[in-house]
Design a protein around this motif. Structure first.
Motif, mmCIF file in Angstrom:
data_model
loop_
_atom_site.group_PDB
_atom_site.id
_atom_site.type_symbol
_atom_site.label_atom_id
_atom_site.label_comp_id
_atom_site.label_asym_id
_atom_site.label_seq_id
_atom_site.Cartn_x
_atom_site.Cartn_y
_atom_site.Cartn_z
ATOM 1 N N VAL A 268 71.748 -104.101 -67.696
ATOM 2 C CA VAL A 268 72.915 -104.418 -66.549
ATOM 3 C C VAL A 268 73.886 -103.677 -66.673
ATOM 4 N N THR A 269 74.529 -103.307 -65.645
ATOM 5 C CA THR A 269 75.652 -101.788 -65.916
ATOM 6 C C THR A 269 76.976 -102.487 -65.763
ATOM 7 N N PRO A 270 77.776 -101.784 -65.877
ATOM 8 C CA PRO A 270 79.047 -101.831 -65.836
ATOM 9 C C PRO A 270 79.166 -103.115 -64.555
ATOM 10 N N ILE A 275 68.955 -103.458 -64.089
ATOM 11 C CA ILE A 275 68.211 -101.957 -64.216
ATOM 12 C C ILE A 275 67.510 -103.039 -64.685
ATOM 13 N N VAL A 276 65.485 -102.767 -64.452
ATOM 14 C CA VAL A 276 64.440 -103.450 -65.087
ATOM 15 C C VAL A 276 63.889 -101.664 -65.041
ATOM 16 N N LEU A 285 68.838 -104.130 -59.205
ATOM 17 C CA LEU A 285 69.107 -105.127 -58.344
ATOM 18 C C LEU A 285 71.014 -104.879 -58.554
ATOM 19 N N PRO A 286 70.975 -104.768 -57.283
ATOM 20 C CA PRO A 286 72.907 -105.564 -57.172
ATOM 21 C C PRO A 286 73.352 -105.834 -57.999
ATOM 22 N N SER A 304 66.016 -97.903 -70.890
ATOM 23 C CA SER A 304 66.960 -97.983 -69.976
ATOM 24 C C SER A 304 68.722 -98.257 -70.790
ATOM 25 N N VAL A 305 69.755 -97.193 -69.866
ATOM 26 C CA VAL A 305 70.952 -98.118 -71.356
ATOM 27 C C VAL A 305 71.912 -96.966 -70.016
#
Length: 328
Positions: A268-270, A275-276, A285-286, A304-305
């Motif tokens: 999960v982005t900030p 992101i998968v 996915l926004p 990912s990170v």
């Protein structure tokens, strides 16, 4: 040297980073914008202190282990988990940026550990392994030094063969003062969840596809009553759902990303985007309420990170890449 590739005419620019091409990278951790740690095959760890532009490599052991998970506190302190039976499941620790590694925990011969997570503020660590003889196999360290078996830390018994998927190190996660675990290989894929100071994990049945080599590969808790889960079936990629949201006791399948096969990682982005990734590529996915995924790359990416500024991708044959945190 960076190779820039704005793939599929997207606004998100994926910058491929130069790393060792002979290592399959699987674990990744980025505790701050400049600091990135990666781990993978050939018992190899990489560390960057300039956002991925240059790397220093180390090997905690000379054995040909796979380090499937790495969790870093800063540029000097990190924990790395290798997988395997017969004592190959181990936790190593460094306090000097990888110059020296100490064997912190070694599993017994019948233990297979899948992933670990750490609470940075308390240095508490949970490691999740496949169940053994009808008992859960969890290992807990309250301080990063001492290790305790925690077979009674879950409020119910394991199902037959219930364990985990060691695809990305994401089957255990600590976020928002909540510990979460995703299970696999049994008749039902389950979410195990508890608060930071809770005594036992609560077991929750999920609709994620389950069975041998199937279940939850990565979890992301927002609270004890809210989490995202991704996974799938490694042998039957057509099975659904692979991504669901758990909230207040209900499960909602989310829009399926355009990637074939089980999903390995979830970040999960900030800005609350998703992101998968898996061997078919990476999709973004926004928000979880969106329906349109963007494919960022078709590279074989296992993990990912994100930190506050950048996200990092790692995968097979030395693949590593950086992208700016997407702005929704």
């Amino acid at each position: 040297m960076l190779v820039s590739s704005a793939l599929l005419a997207l606004a998100i620019d994926v910058q491929v980073l130069a790393t060792r091409p002979d290592v399959n990278w699987i674990g990744v951790s980025s505790p701050s914008p400049d600091v990135v740690w990666i781990s993978g095959s050939k018992a190899t760890i990489g560390r960057s202190t300039d956002g991925g532009n240059t790397w220093q490599y180390s090997q905690p052991t000379s054995n040909d282990l796979q380090f499937r998970d790495i969790e870093a506190l800063d540029d000097r302190h990190a924990y790395a988990l290798s997988i395997g039976n017969n004592g190959d499941s181990r936790v190593y620790h460094t306090s000097n940026g990888g110059r020296d590694w100490q064997l912190s925990f070694r599993a017994g011969g019948n233990q297979f550990l899948n992933c670990l997570a750490i609470s940075p503020s308390r240095n508490e660590i949970w490691v999740y392994g496949d169940s053994i003889d009808g008992q859960w196999d969890l290992v807990r360290s309250p301080d990063g030094r001492n290790w305790l078996p925690s077979r009674n830390a879950i409020d119910g018994a394991p199902q037959g063969a219930e364990g985990g998927l060691a695809a990305s190190g994401g089957c255990v996660r600590f976020r928002n003062n909540v510990w979460a675990i995703g299970t696999a290989n049994a008749s039902t894929a389950r979410l195990l969840i508890k608060s930071s100071f809770g005594i036992r994990f609560k077991t929750i049945d999920t609709p994620i596809v389950a069975g041998p080599s199937a279940g939850i590969a990565s979890v992301w808790p927002f609270s004890e009553k809210h989490a995202l889960l991704v996974g799938g079936d490694l042998n039957h990629p057509e099975r659904r759902p692979r991504i669901v949201e758990y909230k207040d006791g209900d499960f909602t399948p989310l829009a399926e990303p355009p990637l074939a096969g089980a999903l390995y990682s979830l970040t999960v982005t900030p800005n609350k985007g998703l992101i998968v990734s898996n061997p078919a590529g990476v999709a973004y996915l926004p928000t979880s309420a969106s329906e349109t995924w963007q494919v960022l790359t078709e590279a074989n990416v296992w993990n990912s990170v994100c930190n506050l500024d950048s996200c990092f991708l790692v995968g097979k044959d030395g693949y590593a890449a950086r992208l700016s945190v997407p702005q929704n």
